[in-house]
Design an enzyme around this catalytic site. Structure first.
Site, PDB file in Angstrom:
ATOM      1  N   CYS A 121       0.813  -1.228   0.000  1.00  0.00           N
ATOM      2  CA  CYS A 121       0.000   0.000   0.000  1.00  0.00           C
ATOM      3  C   CYS A 121       0.844   1.275   0.000  1.00  0.00           C
ATOM      4  CB  CYS A 121      -0.947   0.004   1.190  1.00  0.00           C
ATOM      5  SG  CYS A 121      -2.093  -1.378   1.129  1.00  0.00           S
ATOM      6  N   HIS A 272      -4.063   7.270   1.317  1.00  0.00           N
ATOM      7  CA  HIS A 272      -4.272   5.901   0.838  1.00  0.00           C
ATOM      8  C   HIS A 272      -5.702   5.477   1.183  1.00  0.00           C
ATOM      9  CE1 HIS A 272      -3.925   1.704   0.113  1.00  0.00           C
ATOM     10  NE2 HIS A 272      -3.916   1.365   1.381  1.00  0.00           N
ATOM     11  N   ASN A 302     -10.049  -0.931  -1.966  1.00  0.00           N
ATOM     12  CA  ASN A 302      -8.626  -0.671  -1.754  1.00  0.00           C
ATOM     13  C   ASN A 302      -7.843  -1.218  -2.954  1.00  0.00           C
ATOM     14  OD1 ASN A 302      -5.957  -0.619  -0.943  1.00  0.00           O
ATOM     15  ND2 ASN A 302      -6.316  -1.532   1.067  1.00  0.00           N
TER      16      ASN A 302
HETATM   17  N1  ACO Z   1     -18.851  -9.598   6.395  1.00  0.00           N
HETATM   18  C1  ACO Z   1     -19.451  -9.991   7.526  1.00  0.00           C
HETATM   19  N2  ACO Z   1     -18.773 -10.257   8.654  1.00  0.00           N
HETATM   20  C2  ACO Z   1     -17.448 -10.125   8.637  1.00  0.00           C
HETATM   21  C3  ACO Z   1     -16.748  -9.722   7.478  1.00  0.00           C
HETATM   22  C4  ACO Z   1     -17.503  -9.450   6.321  1.00  0.00           C
HETATM   23  N3  ACO Z   1     -16.942  -9.052   5.171  1.00  0.00           N
HETATM   24  N4  ACO Z   1     -15.442  -9.665   7.776  1.00  0.00           N
HETATM   25  C5  ACO Z   1     -15.316 -10.035   9.051  1.00  0.00           C
HETATM   26  N5  ACO Z   1     -16.514 -10.303   9.569  1.00  0.00           N
HETATM   27  C6  ACO Z   1     -16.826 -10.752  10.912  1.00  0.00           C
HETATM   28  C7  ACO Z   1     -15.659 -11.382  11.594  1.00  0.00           C
HETATM   29  O1  ACO Z   1     -15.520 -12.730  11.199  1.00  0.00           O
HETATM   30  C8  ACO Z   1     -16.062 -11.247  13.051  1.00  0.00           C
HETATM   31  O2  ACO Z   1     -16.971 -12.266  13.361  1.00  0.00           O
HETATM   32  P1  ACO Z   1     -16.860 -13.016  14.782  1.00  0.00           P
HETATM   33  O3  ACO Z   1     -17.059 -11.935  15.800  1.00  0.00           O
HETATM   34  O4  ACO Z   1     -17.951 -14.023  14.702  1.00  0.00           O
HETATM   35  O5  ACO Z   1     -15.473 -13.605  14.821  1.00  0.00           O
HETATM   36  C9  ACO Z   1     -16.810  -9.919  13.070  1.00  0.00           C
HETATM   37  O6  ACO Z   1     -17.189  -9.648  11.711  1.00  0.00           O
HETATM   38  C10 ACO Z   1     -16.005  -8.781  13.592  1.00  0.00           C
HETATM   39  O7  ACO Z   1     -14.749  -8.838  12.965  1.00  0.00           O
HETATM   40  P2  ACO Z   1     -13.627  -7.819  13.284  1.00  0.00           P
HETATM   41  O8  ACO Z   1     -12.363  -8.225  12.606  1.00  0.00           O
HETATM   42  O9  ACO Z   1     -13.603  -7.578  14.764  1.00  0.00           O
HETATM   43  O10 ACO Z   1     -14.222  -6.521  12.601  1.00  0.00           O
HETATM   44  P3  ACO Z   1     -13.618  -5.102  12.570  1.00  0.00           P
HETATM   45  O11 ACO Z   1     -14.583  -4.128  13.101  1.00  0.00           O
HETATM   46  O12 ACO Z   1     -12.233  -5.071  13.102  1.00  0.00           O
HETATM   47  O13 ACO Z   1     -13.533  -4.817  11.006  1.00  0.00           O
HETATM   48  C11 ACO Z   1     -12.010  -4.819   9.194  1.00  0.00           C
HETATM   49  C12 ACO Z   1     -12.785  -5.666  10.174  1.00  0.00           C
HETATM   50  C13 ACO Z   1     -12.992  -4.051   8.317  1.00  0.00           C
HETATM   51  C14 ACO Z   1     -11.165  -5.719   8.315  1.00  0.00           C
HETATM   52  C15 ACO Z   1     -11.147  -3.827   9.967  1.00  0.00           C
HETATM   53  O14 ACO Z   1     -10.414  -4.504  10.974  1.00  0.00           O
HETATM   54  C16 ACO Z   1     -10.211  -3.078   9.089  1.00  0.00           C
HETATM   55  O15 ACO Z   1     -10.625  -2.336   8.220  1.00  0.00           O
HETATM   56  N6  ACO Z   1      -8.925  -3.212   9.305  1.00  0.00           N
HETATM   57  C17 ACO Z   1      -7.945  -2.547   8.468  1.00  0.00           C
HETATM   58  C18 ACO Z   1      -7.636  -3.473   7.390  1.00  0.00           C
HETATM   59  C19 ACO Z   1      -7.150  -2.802   6.162  1.00  0.00           C
HETATM   60  O16 ACO Z   1      -7.355  -1.646   5.923  1.00  0.00           O
HETATM   61  N7  ACO Z   1      -6.495  -3.590   5.345  1.00  0.00           N
HETATM   62  C20 ACO Z   1      -6.091  -3.138   4.091  1.00  0.00           C
HETATM   63  C21 ACO Z   1      -4.755  -3.524   3.763  1.00  0.00           C
HETATM   64  S1  ACO Z   1      -3.564  -2.598   4.575  1.00  0.00           S
HETATM   65  C22 ACO Z   1      -3.869  -1.135   4.137  1.00  0.00           C
HETATM   66  O17 ACO Z   1      -4.141  -0.873   3.007  1.00  0.00           O
HETATM   67  C23 ACO Z   1      -3.894  -0.156   5.244  1.00  0.00           C
END
Ligand code: ACO
Length: 345
Positions: A121, A272, A302
């Site tokens: 990224c 980003h 993304n």
């Molecule tokens: N649809 C439905 N449910 C989902 C999904 C989905 N797409 N993805 C995860 N869940 C579920 C999980 O399995 C979890 O279920 P559980 O409680 O039964 O285990 C629940 O939702 C909560 O999951 P969390 O991981 O706690 O959710 P969170 O609020 O942290 O959001 C997310 C997840 C959106 C991935 C967040 O952590 C995030 O955006 N992180 C940054 C990641 C990122 O930006 N990555 C990009 C690459 S790096 C970069 O470019 C910066």
């Protein structure tokens, strides 16, 4: 010493739109439009057709950037290609783009230098900084910097892969960085990395420490089996989220301190596009007005190395980015790696 400025920008998004609810309707993934939109801000993304590689997406973006700079491909001295979804394990994608740009056609072939940057990224900002260093040293006059990704080829569309698969989209953004005697261009850039977090966002498919590096069965005759956790990217979303916010704010502040300016003096912030909640939180913490922090993650998801040049090109075309503006760019991603830059446009 010449200054290095962005003389042209271009972008390309493949035509196929994939909406949030299609994860459910097409792949029976246990997710919903509401979940994805609320947690990430993403409504839809574009996916390339089978047979399309990252260098194919990079081609129209690069051609547009070169044209916008008032140049032809033969004017380019160096191609820097930032991607995590390279066409092949090797060689890098820049050489494929070089050929597709027609630089090797006909009598007068141009064997322009080609460099791939694998910084996920933050790949675009690492590449921009590298391009500017070459320009300022006097070695090159025009450097093509392109970020392009074909994520759709490596996403797990089952419920197991929902945390990662719903975030990413395909696309490309390109700029030409050129030498100028004018008092403008890239003023500073800060690049950083913290390898302690290398395992928090990764794709293990190619594990060179193993013999062989892809499992082809015990007798090494193949075909073996590739376990899903090796084939698809793995991410610790919460750790990425927290570090992204901290590092992006820090990198931005570092650039402002270097330039002895406050963030109020910046006209446009090109962040980003990983998650709208990350960017909204940073904007809120720094008190940035919404009109200074454009977003397109709603439409593209993304696109990793392509997010900043894509947004740059959109803002340039619709008039939000104009000559004379002070622009700040900041990115964070797998590695972890991050970068920031301040540009006098
Ligand atoms: N649809 C439905 N449910 C989902 C999904 C989905 N797409 N993805 C995860 N869940 C579920 C999980 O399995 C979890 O279920 P559980 O409680 O039964 O285990 C629940 O939702 C909560 O999951 P969390 O991981 O706690 O959710 P969170 O609020 O942290 O959001 C997310 C997840 C959106 C991935 C967040 O952590 C995030 O955006 N992180 C940054 C990641 C990122 O930006 N990555 C990009 C690459 S790096 C970069 O470019 C910066």
């Amino acid at each position: 010493m010449p200054n290095a400025y962005i003389s042209g920008a271009g972008s390309y998004i493949p035509p196929l739109v994939f909406k949030n609810d299609e994860f459910k309707t097409k792949y029976d993934m246990d997710t919903s439009h509401e979940w994805i939109e609320q947690r990430t801000g993403i409504q839809e993304r574009h996916f390339a057709e089978r047979g399309v590689a990252s260098s194919d997406l990079a081609l129209p973006a690069s051609q547009a950037a070169i044209k916008d700079a008032g140049l032809v491909p033969e004017d380019i001295d160096l191609i820097i290609f930032a991607t995590l979804s390279a066409d092949k394990a090797f060689p890098g994608s820049a050489v494929y783009l070089q050929k597709k740009l027609g630089l090797l056609d006909g009598e007068s072939k141009k064997f322009v230098a080609c460099l791939d940057v694998r910084n996920q990224c933050s790949g675009f900002l690492y590449s921009l900084s590298t391009a500017a260093a070459f320009i300022k040293s006097g070695q090159y006059k025009h450097v093509l910097v392109v970020g392009a990704e074909t994520h759709s080829a490596a996403l797990d569309f089952t419920t197991r892969g929902r945390t990662v698969a719903t975030l990413f989209g395909d696309g490309a953004g390109a700029v030409v960085v050129s030498a100028t005697e004018e008092d403008r261009g890239l003023r500073c850039s800060f690049l950083g990395a913290d390898g302690r977090y290398a395992e928090e966002l990764k794709l293990d498919l190619w594990n060179i420490a193993e013999r062989p590096y892809v499992d082809i069965g015990n007798d090494r005759s193949g075909p073996g089996t590739v376990r899903p956790e090796i084939l698809w990217p793995q991410m610790n979303g919460k750790v990425v989220f927290k570090n992204a916010i901290e590092r992006m704010i820090m990198a931005l502040m570092q650039a402002c301190w270097d330039q002895k300016i406050s963030h109020e003096e910046i006209d446009l912030f090109l962040f980003h596009q990983a998650n709208k909640r990350i960017n909204d939180y940073i904007a809120e913490q720094l008190g940035l007005p919404a009109h200074k922090v454009p977003s397109n993650i709603e439409r593209y998801g993304n696109t990793t190395a392509a997010t900043i040049p894509l947004l740059m090109d959109e803002c340039k075309r619709d008039g939000r980015l104009k000559k004379g503006m002070k622009v700040a760019c900041v990115a964070f991603g797998s590695g972890f790696t991050w970068g920031s830059a301040i540009i006098d446009w």
